[in-house]
Design a protein around this motif. Structure first.
Motif, PDB file in Angstrom:
ATOM      1  N   SER A  28      -5.064   2.972  -7.985  1.00  0.00           N
ATOM      2  CA  SER A  28      -5.680   3.980  -7.114  1.00  0.00           C
ATOM      3  C   SER A  28      -6.628   3.349  -6.112  1.00  0.00           C
ATOM      4  O   SER A  28      -7.117   2.231  -6.324  1.00  0.00           O
ATOM      5  N   PHE A  29      -6.905   4.094  -5.077  1.00  0.00           N
ATOM      6  CA  PHE A  29      -7.960   3.695  -4.156  1.00  0.00           C
ATOM      7  C   PHE A  29      -9.260   3.676  -4.959  1.00  0.00           C
ATOM      8  O   PHE A  29      -9.627   4.660  -5.595  1.00  0.00           O
ATOM      9  N   ARG A  40      -4.026   1.045  -3.676  1.00  0.00           N
ATOM     10  CA  ARG A  40      -4.850   1.925  -2.836  1.00  0.00           C
ATOM     11  C   ARG A  40      -4.229   3.312  -2.710  1.00  0.00           C
ATOM     12  O   ARG A  40      -4.189   3.896  -1.628  1.00  0.00           O
ATOM     13  N   ASP A  80       0.876  -1.164   0.000  1.00  0.00           N
ATOM     14  CA  ASP A  80       0.000   0.000   0.000  1.00  0.00           C
ATOM     15  C   ASP A  80       0.922   1.226   0.000  1.00  0.00           C
ATOM     16  O   ASP A  80       2.146   1.082   0.056  1.00  0.00           O
ATOM     17  N   GLN A 126      -3.813   7.164  -2.981  1.00  0.00           N
ATOM     18  CA  GLN A 126      -4.637   8.390  -2.984  1.00  0.00           C
ATOM     19  C   GLN A 126      -3.658   9.546  -3.069  1.00  0.00           C
ATOM     20  O   GLN A 126      -2.828   9.700  -2.171  1.00  0.00           O
TER      21      GLN A 126
END
Ligand code: ATP
Ligand code: MG
Length: 249
Positions: free
Chosen positions: A212-213, A188, A156, A190
């Motif tokens: 991406s988230f 994920r 992440d 952002q």
């Protein structure tokens, strides 16, 4: 010979999501014979794929430690082989084998040997084997799963995740596992990755791309809907596809 693709990384980094979307990508590309192997003790790839599973390899190996239950006229090897064959879930789109929870104490060299041979023979029937692993690479490090061509190390967008990805690479080097392509995927995400760039460089892993988230992934997971059914417009689906299109898969 099947092409083995493994996905690994720290817990909760998006491995299962990526593995499921990778399988979806291969199917959409017209690849017909895929074996998915859930080698994460915290097995949930079947849920992401929407395939019910009732037999776990770890339970079969546990039973195989003693000779109880071997029917007359069958050798122990034959019996284990037979049970392992039953653990394979066959569906129209793909087949799935779930390793299950970690093994308890005791010697598993013998059943693991049989599992290794079983997987070797089994994988000859497929074009691709996609393995959802964990950061410790249990089955890969014990050479139960051999010949991994691509290893996607997932993280992440956190320093801890990236460091853990770096440790996966170190482990592969320490064990001298011959994996030709090891790639980092940050999920994920952002915003921008800028603050993480030095840490990413330190891992020595080439960055294959970012995902991406995606609120739809969260929604599908919350409702227990298979990620296989995400719309093609979903961010996670499109970005996974973009990453994979850049590779010779
Ligand atoms: N691109 C994304 N956008 C938003 N949420 C995501 C994304 N990818 C994964 N998630 C969410 O993050 C959580 C962990 O994802 P996932 O189960 O794929 O990770 P994992 O690494 O396989 O976890 P585990 O180690 O528990 O097996 C899930 O709740 C999932 O819905
Ligand atoms: Mg998982």
């Amino acid at each position: 010979m099947a092409r083995n693709i493994a996905v690994a990384g720290k817990g909760g980094t998006g491995k299962t999501t990526f593995a499921a979307l990778l399988i979806r990508y291969l199917l959409e590309k017209g690849k017909k014979s895929i074996l998915a192997v859930d080698a994460d003790p915290n097995a949930n790839l079947n849920e992401a794929l929407g395939i019910p599973v009732s037999n776990f390899v770890a339970d079969i190996l546990e039973e195989a430690k003693d000779s109880k239950g071997v029917p007359p006229g069958m050798t122990k090897d034959m019996f284990i082989e037979y049970k392992l064959a039953q653990a394979l879930v066959e569906t129209e789109r793909l087949d799935l084998l779930v390793m299950g929870r970690p093994q308890g104490p005791g010697c598993y060299c013998y059943p693991n040997d049989i599992l290794r041979k079983h997987l070797e023979t089994l994988s000859r029937n497929y074009q691709y084997v996609v393995i959802d692993s964990e950061a410790g690479l249990e089955h890969i490090s014990r050479r139960i799963i051999q010949g991994v061509e691509f290893l996607f190390v997932l993280s992440d967008a956190t320093i801890r995740g990236i460091r853990s990805a770096g440790r996966v690479r170190q482990l592969v080097e320490e064990l001298q596992l011959p994996i030709p392509h090891m790639l980092l995927v940050v999920t994920r995400v952002q915003g921008s990755l800028n603050g993480l760039v030095p840490e990413i460089e330190r891992t020595g892993l080439p960055l294959a791309g970012t995902i991406s988230f995606d609120p739809l992934v969260v929604e599908y997971d919350a409702l227990g809907r298979p990620l296989f059914d995400l719309p093609s417009s979903s961010l996670a689906v499109r970005e996974t596809q973009r990453i994979l299109e850049g590779l010779a898969l």
